[in-house]
Design an enzyme around this catalytic site. Structure first.
Site, PDB file in Angstrom:
ATOM      1  CE  LYS A  52      -3.898  -2.109   2.259  1.00 24.64           C
ATOM      2  NZ  LYS A  52      -4.445  -2.571   3.532  1.00 24.64           N
ATOM      3  CD  GLN A  96      -3.624  -5.388   6.417  1.00 23.89           C
ATOM      4  OE1 GLN A  96      -3.605  -4.372   5.729  1.00 23.89           O
ATOM      5  NE2 GLN A  96      -4.141  -6.517   5.980  1.00 23.89           N
ATOM      6  CG  ASP A 119      -9.845  -1.307   4.453  1.00 22.12           C
ATOM      7  OD1 ASP A 119      -9.604  -1.468   3.249  1.00 22.12           O
ATOM      8  OD2 ASP A 119      -9.149  -1.768   5.373  1.00 22.12           O
TER       9      ASP A 119
END
Ligand code: NAP
Length: 293
Positions: A52, A96, A119
């Site tokens: 990322k 994450q 997200d």
């Protein structure tokens, strides 16, 4: 049979994003900033967060990683989420997953401000997506819709079968395909482990989206001639044909299914490359305040 080249489409989108960032910088505006919270030392999570960061650099975004040991308390993690929620220089951030067992993932996700939830996992974004309001759509379903759109595939009125009902892939993609948008307006059937007569259902699909998590599960006899197949699965399976001893396989038995398809995504190089690109797309939207103005 036409290949849906996720790598090529992803590269095109990154180029478009980079152009927009350049315009911002030329106008003396701050580039988008994506942050990531990483807990523990899971190699897959570390690789993903590093990728990322690299993708952000490629398109001119700022990025930062907040890294913690796996013994961080839930309270400390929630404080970091709150800090990022309030930092005006950060447009969006991700936590994450998976998190260590002693931390309640749902609590952490719900602590993220929906406005920075790039997200798309916060229930507010999931709800907004479901009823067709502007929302951050999570990376994989968003990537699938973008692949369909950019391949010029017509979905209106088509019979779409989604294999899998997970919260991160099957469920959201089934909602997106049934919304009154383009792509969308499909007649959608969602299949799962309790579905009876699976083959009978999948073999009627004009569009078959497979997110089942089982290597090469979908075989040629389950697919209609001329179908469009989107394979979300990704598995490292042992192989004597490669130097590494491994090969990536999807949820679809590509060699026998591909000849029957009008379009198909390969593994690797189909849905996979779109995931990080989707996150970049969401972060750009966050910077431009396109979802929550
Ligand atoms: P998941 O959470 O394990 O969900 C799998 C779904 O398939 C479940 O709904 C399950 O049904 C259903 N299922 C399992 N066995 C079945 C069977 N025999 N017949 C019918 N349905 C069955 O998986 P996921 O997170 O959605 O991921 C799916 C795949 O996509 C995995 O291979 C994953 O690695 C991959 N993935 C790839 C990306 C990417 O960027 N390319 C991103 C995310 C995931 P139940 O609900 O009844 O259990």
């Amino acid at each position: 049979m036409e290949l849906i080249d996720g790598k090529k489409i992803g590269t095109e989108i990154k180029r478009e994003i980079a152009e927009q960032v350049k315009k911002m910088i030329d106008a003396d505006e701050r580039p988008p900033h994506l942050a990531a919270i990483l807990v523990g030392n899971d190699p897959a999570s570390e690789t993903y967060v590093t990728s990322k960061g690299k993708a952000c650099k490629e398109v001119g975004f700022d990025s930062s990683t907040y890294k913690f040991e796996s013994d961080i308390t839930e309270e400390e993690l929630l404080e970091t989420v709150e800090f990022l929620n309030n930092d005006p220089e950060i447009d969006g951030f991700i936590v994450q997953l998976p998190l260590p067992d002693h931390i309640d993932e749902n609590k952490v996700i719900q602590a993220i401000s929906p406005e920075k939830d790039v997200d798309g996992f916060h229930p507010v974004n999931v709800g907004r997506m479901t009823i067709g309001l502007p929302a951050y759509v999570s990376a994989t379903p968003n990537g699938i819709m973008e692949l369909i759109k950019r391949s010029g595939i017509e979905t209106e009125g088509e019979n779409c079968v989604v294999l899998g009902r997970s919260n991160i892939v099957g469920r959201p993609v089934s909602i997106l395909m049934s919304r009154t948008t383009n792509p969308g307006n499909a007649t959608v059937t969602v299949c799962h482990s309790r579905t009876k007569n699976l083959k009978e259902i999948t073999s009627k699909a004009d569009i078959l989206i497979v997110a089942i998590g089982k290597p090469e599960f979908v075989t040629a006899d389950m697919v209609k001639e001329g179908a469009i197949v989107i394979d979300v699965g990704i598995h490292r399976v042992e192989s004597s044909e490669t130097k590494s001893g491994f090969r990536l396989k999807g949820d679809v038995k590509y060699d026998e299914v591909a000849p029957k398809c009008s379009f198909i995504t390969p593994v690797p190089g189909g849905v996979g490359p779109m995931t990080i690109v989707s996150l970049l797309m969401n972060t750009l939207k966050a910077r431009k305040k396109e979802i929550y103005s």
